[in-house]
Design an enzyme around this catalytic site. Sequence first.
Site, short mmCIF file in Angstrom:
data_model
loop_
_atom_site.label_atom_id
_atom_site.label_comp_id
_atom_site.label_asym_id
_atom_site.label_seq_id
_atom_site.Cartn_x
_atom_site.Cartn_y
_atom_site.Cartn_z
N TYR A 1 0.87 -1.19 0.00
CA TYR A 1 0.00 0.00 0.00
C TYR A 1 0.90 1.23 0.00
O TYR A 1 1.31 1.74 1.03
CB TYR A 1 -0.89 0.02 1.26
CG TYR A 1 -1.95 -1.05 1.33
CD1 TYR A 1 -2.34 -1.77 0.20
CD2 TYR A 1 -2.59 -1.34 2.52
CE1 TYR A 1 -3.31 -2.76 0.27
CE2 TYR A 1 -3.58 -2.32 2.60
CZ TYR A 1 -3.92 -3.02 1.47
OH TYR A 1 -4.89 -4.00 1.55
N GLY B 1 -17.94 -1.24 -1.82
CA GLY B 1 -18.84 -2.15 -2.54
C GLY B 1 -18.34 -2.41 -3.94
O GLY B 1 -17.18 -2.78 -4.16
N PHE C 1 -13.68 -3.80 1.17
CA PHE C 1 -14.62 -3.07 0.28
C PHE C 1 -16.03 -3.04 0.88
O PHE C 1 -17.01 -3.01 0.13
CB PHE C 1 -14.67 -3.68 -1.12
CG PHE C 1 -13.38 -3.62 -1.90
CD1 PHE C 1 -12.45 -2.61 -1.69
CD2 PHE C 1 -13.09 -4.57 -2.87
CE1 PHE C 1 -11.26 -2.55 -2.42
CE2 PHE C 1 -11.91 -4.53 -3.61
CZ PHE C 1 -11.00 -3.51 -3.38
#
Length: 301
Positions: free
Chosen positions: A70, A223, A219
Site C-alpha cells: 500500500y 462495494g 470493500f
Amino acid sequence: MTWAPVLDARAYGTWTLGDRTVNRLGLGAMRLTGTAAFDLGARRDRETSIAVLRRAVELGVNHVDTAAFYFSPWLSSNQLIHAALAPYDDDLTIVTKVGPSRDPSGDWMTWAAPEQLRGQVEQNLRELGRDHLDVVNYRHSGPKRALVDHVGALSDLARDGLIRHVGVSNVTLQQVRDAQTVTQIVCVQNRYAVGYRASGANEVLDHCAEQGIAFVPFFAIAGQGKEGRPAAEQATQDAVNEVAEAHGASPAQVRLAWSLAQGPHVLAIPGTGDPAHLEDNVAAASLRLTPEEVARLDTLD
Ligand SMILES: NC(=O)c1ccc[n+]([C@@H]2O[C@H](COP(=O)([O-])OP(=O)(O)OC[C@H]3O[C@@H](n4cnc5c(N)ncnc54)[C@H](OP(=O)(O)O)[C@@H]3O)[C@@H](O)[C@H]2O)c1
C-alpha cells in the site's frame, strides 16, 4: 428510531485474534496514501493521514490493517503507521498481508513464492519498525491455486518468532480448510459488502463463525466501487439510503453496521484518509440495524 451516535470504536465489542483482543471496529490503511492506493494520480497529505491514524487510536481503534504494497509515489501506509503511532501501545494490533508486491512505479510484480514470504515479512518489519508482526495474512491470488505451501512458510516464520498469528485472504471455503490443516488460522479477509457477495462467500463466513475465526470484509463501504469511490447498483443504493434515513445515519455507517451484524466474529476495517469519514465510520460501531433491515439488505446480491 433516530440514533444518537457514540464516537467510540469500542461500542460494538471485541473479538480475539489468537492472543490479541481487538475492537470490532478497526481501520484499513490502504486509503491513507491516496484516494485509492493504486490510483497513482490521487494525492493525500502526509500530515492529514498521520492525524487520521492518531485520531483513530484516540477513538478506540486498536486494529489497523495494512500491507507493504500500500504505497503511492508520495506515501506508504506502513511508514505512516510507524510515524504516527510508534512507540506502539501494547493494545494495538497491526495486521499486514503478504503475497502480492509492486515495483517502485506501482506496477504489480509476480506473486511471491513461499520462500520469498520471509523477505516480504522482513520488509513489513522494517517499515513498521517492529521486531515481530501481530498477524500476517497470506493474500491468495485466486481460487484455483494451492496455498498450503505459502501458509506453511508463514507458519515457519511464526515458529521463528517473526509473526504471532497467521490469516488468509481472498480464499474459498476449501482453501480456509486447507490452511487450517497447516496451522491455526485466526482471520479470513475476503471481499464482502451489501450488494456484493461472491458465490460461496456466506459459506466462508459461516465456517469462520463455527471455527472461531475472525471474518474481515474488505470493500465493505466501496462495494462495487472496489479501489475507486463507493459505488452500487441503484436498487442497492436506494435500500441503503432508506435505512440510513430511518436512523439519521450515513450510507457508509449503514454498510458498516450491516457488516458487523453478520456475526460477532466479523471485524470492520473501513478504509479512509479523510478525518470526517473516520469519525463517521467509528460512530457506526454504535449503530444497530433492526433484524428486518439486515434481512432486507441481505437480499441485495
Ligand atoms: N485483502 C485484500 O485483498 C484487500 C483488498 C482491498 C482492501 N483491503 C483492506 O481493506 C480495507 C478496506 O477496504 P477499502 O479501503 O478499499 O474500502 P472501503 O473501506 O470499503 O471504502 C473505502 C472508500 O470509501 C470511502 N469512504 C470511507 N469512509 C467513508 C464514509 N464514512 N463516507 C463516505 N465515503 C467513505 C473512502 O474514501 P475516503 O478515503 O475519501 O474516505 C474510499 O473511497 C483497506 O483499507 C485495506 O486495509 C484488503
